[in-house]
Design an enzyme around this catalytic site. Structure first.
Site, PDB file in Angstrom:
ATOM      1  N   ASN A 420       0.313  -3.116  -5.864  1.00 22.25           N
ATOM      2  CA  ASN A 420       0.267  -2.771  -4.454  1.00 22.25           C
ATOM      3  C   ASN A 420       0.996  -3.829  -3.639  1.00 22.25           C
ATOM      4  O   ASN A 420       0.660  -5.016  -3.704  1.00 22.25           O
ATOM      5  CB  ASN A 420      -1.171  -2.683  -3.948  1.00 22.25           C
ATOM      6  CG  ASN A 420      -1.211  -2.407  -2.447  1.00 22.25           C
ATOM      7  OD1 ASN A 420      -0.968  -1.290  -2.014  1.00 22.25           O
ATOM      8  ND2 ASN A 420      -1.478  -3.436  -1.646  1.00 22.25           N
ATOM      9  N   GLU A 421       1.983  -3.401  -2.879  1.00 22.25           N
ATOM     10  CA  GLU A 421       2.721  -4.251  -1.948  1.00 22.25           C
ATOM     11  C   GLU A 421       3.204  -5.564  -2.564  1.00 22.25           C
ATOM     12  O   GLU A 421       2.976  -6.643  -1.999  1.00 22.25           O
ATOM     13  CB  GLU A 421       1.890  -4.491  -0.664  1.00 22.25           C
ATOM     14  CG  GLU A 421       1.528  -3.190   0.013  1.00 22.25           C
ATOM     15  CD  GLU A 421       1.103  -3.344   1.466  1.00 22.25           C
ATOM     16  OE1 GLU A 421       1.129  -4.475   1.986  1.00 22.25           O
ATOM     17  OE2 GLU A 421       0.784  -2.321   2.094  1.00 22.25           O
TER      18      GLU A 421
END
Ligand code: NAG
Ligand code: NAG
Ligand code: NAG
Ligand code: NAG
Ligand code: NAG
Length: 514
Positions: A420-421
């Site tokens: 994630n990110e």
């Protein structure tokens, strides 16, 4: 289509040497279970009182901690909530005399982040990634018909090479303090159940199932791994339907054909979503049942190309959430009322899916997703990776291996999310994610891989290696706050840019919902 998918499926079902009791405990006439959940003794190993604090702040908290639960919010003091370092959990328990002819195993659903377990002073197991189960055999360590003492040292220090990354510093008032770049409170503790369970001497160690569909047939390729097998052991495999009626019985082979099967469909795509069959593996020794394992599975096929993602040949439109798994007091501790409430809300809203942002969720939630037909984008705990390195790569791969081992048979898992990110604007993120995705593909080619990307399509270096592009956007949230009329076109045009760049299906993995 049948041949193209079927041959790799068989190839994938080869096991590595298995003596780990990889399967979670499930009720069985041959296995017994003892829960170690309850109140444990609890002691932070280095609880520092802030400098210059009056005596009145001396810690009056009980030296007791519920399991399963994060410890942070159970006390009264900030120095426990924000504690950095190791804490010690311990308790006494009995093992029945009747277990002495069995093999005995211990299993932790999740400890954040590292755990070092001893029983009766003897080393049992160490494990270092949160949100994932671990366990081992303790047959030779426990006392039968007598008292035992378990001690678990839990440490929450994160570094540049842990999944996720983090660090520590000494704060102004002299306290060792954790730091991390992700935007949610990072709980610590024995967050999920701890159990002891038995198997027979020769037991079913692992089961892997892959399904295909050809015409009117569901094709179930399975592999059952048996530990300590002898010539006298026979494996009988039976397929049961949802009414527990026998559909097929097979004593040999690796493939089962089911005529006119009930397919596993997602919620919102079918009137009877989440249809589960059971593969019943019976291990017989000289005709006597010595081990039984009931493995649920769904018959469904996922396919994807540059413009679509289908289940059972129908395009999937994912509507749902990036969730969290925490609540008041217990933090990330298993919370059945919360789980049922969340599924009620998901169904009420007509959603059909969620991403386990930003770490693997509990097995209870995953079992319900299988049963309810809720599709899961299953994410490893690699949230906000910032700097890349070889040790990080190894831990990141290990987190996927453990997640795959736990969830490989789940029809609800339709996409793997490898991060994630992450900082995919850095060129070194390209080769890094190439290796992560290659590792995932070496274990599973039946599901597509994505990552929730926060960088812009111009800067991103990871999308080349993914099957599906996911992007997180905070239009109307951090940017253009409240201006809902302005955000639709911005999001549509950005999704198109991602597609032009990579020629792959695109989805929004996080955005404001109103
Ligand atoms: C785990 O515990 C054992 C036994 O108490 C100890 O010898 C070992 O050093 C510990 N491991 C770590 C990483 O602290
Ligand atoms: C205990 O905390 C102090 C200050 O907060 C720190 O300097 C020290 O390294 C810690 N000791 C251990 C064993 O973690
Ligand atoms: C394997 O099974 C035999 C017969 O049940 C048993 O005597 C032996 O201890 C088992 N070996 C292991 C490693 O458990
Ligand atoms: C094992 O399966 C075979 C084939 O269906 C069946 O004939 C046999 O009765 C089964 N054995 C037991 C002990 O259930
Ligand atoms: C998918 O790829 C093919 C071949 O590159 C291309 O012809 C087609 O237009 C693509 N589909 C979309 C929606 O871009």
């Amino acid at each position: 289509m049948f041949l193209r998918y079927f041959i790799p499926a068989i190839f994938l079902l080869c096991f590595q040497t298995a003596t780990l009791a990889l399967l979670p405990y499930r009720p069985s006439p041959t296995r017994e279970v003892l829960s170690l959940d309850g109140l444990w003794n609890f002691q932070p190993d280095n609880l520092t009182t802030p400098l210059n604090t009056p005596q009145v702040n001396v810690n009056m908290d009980l030296s007791l901690m519920p399991v399963p639960s994060s410890y942070n919010d159970v006390g009264t003091q900030t120095n426990l909530r924000e504690y950095a370092g190791s804490v010690t959990y311990s308790r006494r328990f009995f093992v029945p005399e009747s277990w002495k002819d069995k093999r005995v195993w211990i299993r932790f659903g999740s400890v954040c982040y590292s755990a070092n377990v001893t029983i009766n002073g003897e080393y049992v197991i160490e494990h270092s990634i949160g949100h994932l189960p671990f366990g081992t055999e303790v047959t030779q360590i426990v006392n039968y018909g007598n008292e035992n003492f378990i001690k678990v040292v839990v440490d929450n220090i994160l570094t540049d090479s842990t999944i996720p990354q983090g660090g520590t510093y000494i704060s102004e008032n002299g306290i060792l303090t954790r730091t991390y770049s992700f935007d949610f409170f990072d709980y610590s503790g024995i967050d999920r159940s701890v159990i002891l369970y038995t198997t027979s001497q020769t037991y079913i160690d692992d089961i892997a199932i892959i399904t295909e569909i050809s015409g009117n047939y569901g094709i179930v390729s399975y592999s059952v791994s048996i530990s300590n097998q002898s010539e006298n052991t026979i494996l009988n495999v039976t397929i049961l339907n949802e009414n527990r009626e026998v559909v097929k019985t097979i004593s040999d082979g690796q493939t089962i054909y089911i005529e006119n099967p009930n397919l596993w469909w997602p919620y919102t795509m079918h009137e009877n979503p989440g249809y589960l069959y059971t593969l019943r593996a019976d291990l017989l020794e000289n005709g006597k049942l010595i081990d039984r394992y009931d493995q649920p599975f769904g018959i469904r096929v996922l396919q994807w190309n540059n413009e679509s993602f289908t289940i059972n040949s129908k395009p999937i439109y994912l509507t749902g959430f990036g969730k969290h798994e925490d609540s008041d007091f217990r933090g990330k501790g298993t919370d059945l009322p919360l789980f049922i409430k969340d599924y009620n809300l998901i169904r009420w809203l007509g959603a059909n899916s969620y991403r386990t942002s930003h770490y693997p969720y509990s097995e209870e939630l995953m079992d319900l997703a299988d049963q309810l037909g809720i599709m899961i984008i299953n994410e490893v705990p690699a949230v906000n990776l910032e700097i890349y390195g070889d040790e990080l790569l190894e831990n990141h791969k290990k987190s996927f291996t453990e997640l795959y081992t736990r969830d490989k048979n789940r029809p609800s898992v339709v996409i793997w999310s490898c991060a994630n990110e992450p900082t995919t604007q850095y060129t070194e993120s390209g080769p890094y994610f190439e290796k992560i995705v290659a590792h995932i593909k070496s274990l599973d080619i039946s599901r597509p891989v994505t990552a929730a990307i926060a960088q812009s399509y111009d800067d991103d270096n990871a999308g080349y290696y993914l099957d599906i592009i996911s992007f997180n956007r905070y239009q109307g949230w951090y940017e253009n706050t409240g201006k809902l009329d302005e955000i639709t076109n911005l999001i549509i045009s950005e999704a198109e840019e991602w597609h032009y760049k990579y020629n792959k299906p695109v989805m929004i993995s996080m955005r404001l919902i109103l």
